[in-house]
Design a protein around this motif. Structure first.
Motif, PDB file in Angstrom:
ATOM      1  N   VAL A  94       2.616   9.984   9.513  1.00  0.00           N
ATOM      2  CA  VAL A  94       2.688   8.578   9.917  1.00  0.00           C
ATOM      3  C   VAL A  94       1.552   7.835   9.239  1.00  0.00           C
ATOM      4  O   VAL A  94       0.471   8.382   9.028  1.00  0.00           O
ATOM      5  CB  VAL A  94       2.574   8.424  11.449  1.00  0.00           C
ATOM      6  N   ARG A  95       1.839   6.601   8.875  1.00  0.00           N
ATOM      7  CA  ARG A  95       0.811   5.756   8.273  1.00  0.00           C
ATOM      8  C   ARG A  95       0.415   4.711   9.297  1.00  0.00           C
ATOM      9  O   ARG A  95       1.257   3.996   9.848  1.00  0.00           O
ATOM     10  CB  ARG A  95       1.333   5.100   7.003  1.00  0.00           C
ATOM     11  N   VAL A  96      -0.908   4.647   9.558  1.00  0.00           N
ATOM     12  CA  VAL A  96      -1.421   3.745  10.586  1.00  0.00           C
ATOM     13  C   VAL A  96      -2.578   2.933  10.043  1.00  0.00           C
ATOM     14  O   VAL A  96      -3.183   3.269   9.021  1.00  0.00           O
ATOM     15  CB  VAL A  96      -1.880   4.532  11.843  1.00  0.00           C
ATOM     16  N   LYS A  97      -2.868   1.842  10.797  1.00  0.00           N
ATOM     17  CA  LYS A  97      -3.997   0.994  10.450  1.00  0.00           C
ATOM     18  C   LYS A  97      -4.945   0.973  11.632  1.00  0.00           C
ATOM     19  O   LYS A  97      -4.549   0.628  12.751  1.00  0.00           O
ATOM     20  CB  LYS A  97      -3.521  -0.423  10.121  1.00  0.00           C
ATOM     21  N   ILE A  98      -6.216   1.354  11.400  1.00  0.00           N
ATOM     22  CA  ILE A  98      -7.201   1.409  12.480  1.00  0.00           C
ATOM     23  C   ILE A  98      -7.968   0.094  12.529  1.00  0.00           C
ATOM     24  O   ILE A  98      -7.889  -0.709  11.580  1.00  0.00           O
ATOM     25  CB  ILE A  98      -8.154   2.605  12.288  1.00  0.00           C
ATOM     26  N   PRO A  99      -8.709  -0.177  13.619  1.00  0.00           N
ATOM     27  CA  PRO A  99      -9.398  -1.463  13.785  1.00  0.00           C
ATOM     28  C   PRO A  99     -10.309  -1.867  12.624  1.00  0.00           C
ATOM     29  O   PRO A  99     -10.512  -3.052  12.382  1.00  0.00           O
ATOM     30  CB  PRO A  99     -10.207  -1.253  15.065  1.00  0.00           C
ATOM     31  N   SER A 100     -10.837  -0.908  11.896  1.00  0.00           N
ATOM     32  CA  SER A 100     -11.710  -1.252  10.778  1.00  0.00           C
ATOM     33  C   SER A 100     -10.947  -1.862   9.613  1.00  0.00           C
ATOM     34  O   SER A 100     -11.536  -2.372   8.663  1.00  0.00           O
ATOM     35  CB  SER A 100     -12.449   0.005  10.288  1.00  0.00           C
ATOM     36  N   GLY A 101      -9.620  -1.803   9.683  1.00  0.00           N
ATOM     37  CA  GLY A 101      -8.803  -2.324   8.598  1.00  0.00           C
ATOM     38  C   GLY A 101      -8.330  -1.257   7.633  1.00  0.00           C
ATOM     39  O   GLY A 101      -7.508  -1.516   6.752  1.00  0.00           O
ATOM     40  N   MET A 102      -8.812  -0.048   7.777  1.00  0.00           N
ATOM     41  CA  MET A 102      -8.443   1.046   6.874  1.00  0.00           C
ATOM     42  C   MET A 102      -7.071   1.599   7.254  1.00  0.00           C
ATOM     43  O   MET A 102      -6.752   1.742   8.430  1.00  0.00           O
ATOM     44  CB  MET A 102      -9.486   2.159   6.948  1.00  0.00           C
ATOM     45  N   GLU A 103      -6.261   1.867   6.241  1.00  0.00           N
ATOM     46  CA  GLU A 103      -4.971   2.486   6.455  1.00  0.00           C
ATOM     47  C   GLU A 103      -5.073   3.984   6.198  1.00  0.00           C
ATOM     48  O   GLU A 103      -5.652   4.404   5.197  1.00  0.00           O
ATOM     49  CB  GLU A 103      -3.924   1.868   5.530  1.00  0.00           C
ATOM     50  N   LEU A 104      -4.528   4.772   7.105  1.00  0.00           N
ATOM     51  CA  LEU A 104      -4.599   6.224   6.999  1.00  0.00           C
ATOM     52  C   LEU A 104      -3.212   6.825   7.105  1.00  0.00           C
ATOM     53  O   LEU A 104      -2.343   6.291   7.797  1.00  0.00           O
ATOM     54  CB  LEU A 104      -5.478   6.805   8.122  1.00  0.00           C
TER      55      LEU A 104
ATOM     56  N   PRO B 289     -10.146   9.538  20.949  1.00  0.00           N
ATOM     57  CA  PRO B 289      -8.964   8.883  20.374  1.00  0.00           C
ATOM     58  C   PRO B 289      -9.304   7.504  19.825  1.00  0.00           C
ATOM     59  O   PRO B 289     -10.222   6.838  20.310  1.00  0.00           O
ATOM     60  CB  PRO B 289      -7.998   8.791  21.557  1.00  0.00           C
ATOM     61  N   VAL B 290      -8.565   7.070  18.809  1.00  0.00           N
ATOM     62  CA  VAL B 290      -8.782   5.773  18.174  1.00  0.00           C
ATOM     63  C   VAL B 290      -7.488   4.977  18.244  1.00  0.00           C
ATOM     64  O   VAL B 290      -6.403   5.496  17.950  1.00  0.00           O
ATOM     65  CB  VAL B 290      -9.203   5.954  16.695  1.00  0.00           C
ATOM     66  N   GLU B 291      -7.613   3.705  18.659  1.00  0.00           N
ATOM     67  CA  GLU B 291      -6.452   2.834  18.714  1.00  0.00           C
ATOM     68  C   GLU B 291      -6.018   2.486  17.287  1.00  0.00           C
ATOM     69  O   GLU B 291      -6.850   2.299  16.403  1.00  0.00           O
ATOM     70  CB  GLU B 291      -6.793   1.547  19.477  1.00  0.00           C
ATOM     71  N   ALA B 292      -4.715   2.379  17.068  1.00  0.00           N
ATOM     72  CA  ALA B 292      -4.203   2.066  15.734  1.00  0.00           C
ATOM     73  C   ALA B 292      -2.848   1.388  15.851  1.00  0.00           C
ATOM     74  O   ALA B 292      -2.217   1.398  16.906  1.00  0.00           O
ATOM     75  CB  ALA B 292      -4.091   3.327  14.894  1.00  0.00           C
ATOM     76  N   VAL B 293      -2.427   0.796  14.738  1.00  0.00           N
ATOM     77  CA  VAL B 293      -1.115   0.164  14.673  1.00  0.00           C
ATOM     78  C   VAL B 293      -0.248   0.976  13.719  1.00  0.00           C
ATOM     79  O   VAL B 293      -0.659   1.270  12.587  1.00  0.00           O
ATOM     80  CB  VAL B 293      -1.219  -1.292  14.170  1.00  0.00           C
ATOM     81  N   LEU B 294       0.917   1.351  14.165  1.00  0.00           N
ATOM     82  CA  LEU B 294       1.823   2.142  13.335  1.00  0.00           C
ATOM     83  C   LEU B 294       2.399   1.268  12.218  1.00  0.00           C
ATOM     84  O   LEU B 294       2.941   0.188  12.485  1.00  0.00           O
ATOM     85  CB  LEU B 294       2.955   2.713  14.190  1.00  0.00           C
ATOM     86  N   ILE B 295       2.280   1.728  10.995  1.00  0.00           N
ATOM     87  CA  ILE B 295       2.816   0.990   9.849  1.00  0.00           C
ATOM     88  C   ILE B 295       4.150   1.567   9.409  1.00  0.00           C
ATOM     89  O   ILE B 295       5.119   0.839   9.157  1.00  0.00           O
ATOM     90  CB  ILE B 295       1.817   1.024   8.666  1.00  0.00           C
TER      91      ILE B 295
END
Length: 220
Positions: free
Chosen positions: A201-211, A188-194
């Protein structure tokens, strides 16, 4: 200025010869086989004031006699002509065969060049199908896009397998800015829900990439 050449290209010289010796040279229509040794006749007949160098004259003659129009005139039974258009000798079988060979080689080169251009065009515009059914073309940017689609598809397949036994997260309990976890691989990868976009769902992962991923990729 008087010594400045009047004719700079073979095309100009051929046009001049056709104007001066119309019974011998032509720029269109059927050509006539030229007398052997006509170069020397031209040197002796052209006014020196025209200032046509022997080198350029010879080059112009070569261009003229290697043209397809001229090579087609070299056929069995035809006569060679002098500057006045008078027949002076019959074409030999050897000369006819040589002209045919030159014409065939010239046509083969043109055909090969056209085929190469066609193949190059086909390669540059070749359609490629990627696993998800999307279409792309073989060139730098589209191929990169195709590879990205393939990679995303592989990630999706892996994630689907990992999430098979996991309980979906209730999207109604989430809002923008919440910390979430998604499965992009076996871990699993930690992310912030956008944002929540219907089933995605659109999220932002620690690398800065939005998915943008499907909601089932969220894990508790």
């Amino acid at each position: 200025m008087e010594n400045q050449p009047k004719f700079s290209t073979s095309k100009d010289i051929i046009a001049y010869l056709a104007a001066q010796f119309p019974q011998c040279f032509s720029v269109e229509g059927e050509a006539k086989p030229l007398k052997i040794g006509i170069f020397q006749d031209l040197v002796a007949s052209i006014d020196s004031s025209e200032n046509i160098s022997k080198v350029k004259l010879r080059a112009a003659l070569r261009t003229y006699t290697l043209s397809w129009r001229y090579l087609h005139s070299i056929k069995e039974g035809a006569d060679r002509v002098d500057l006045n258009g008078m027949p002076c000798e019959k074409l030999t079988a050897e000369h006819v065969e040589h002209a045919k060979q030159q014409l065939d080689e010239a046509k083969a080169k043109v055909k090969a060049k056209r085929l190469q251009q066609k193949e190059t065009k086909t390669v540059n515009n070749k359609e490629v199908r990627v696993p998800n059914g999307a279409k792309t073309f073989v060139n730098k940017k589209p191929v990169d896009g195709a590879r990205k689609n393939i990679k995303n598809n592989q990630i999706a397949q892996t994630t689907k397998s990992v999430n098979a036994d996991r309980k979906p997260v209730d999207l109604s309990t989430l809002k923008a800015g919440d910390q979430v976890r998604i499965t992009l691989s076996s871990k699993p990868v930690e992310a912030v829900l956008i944002a929540i976009e219907k089933e995605n769902v659109r999220v932002k992962i620690p690398s800065g990439m939005e998915l943008t991923v499907r909601s089932e990729y969220l894990i508790e």
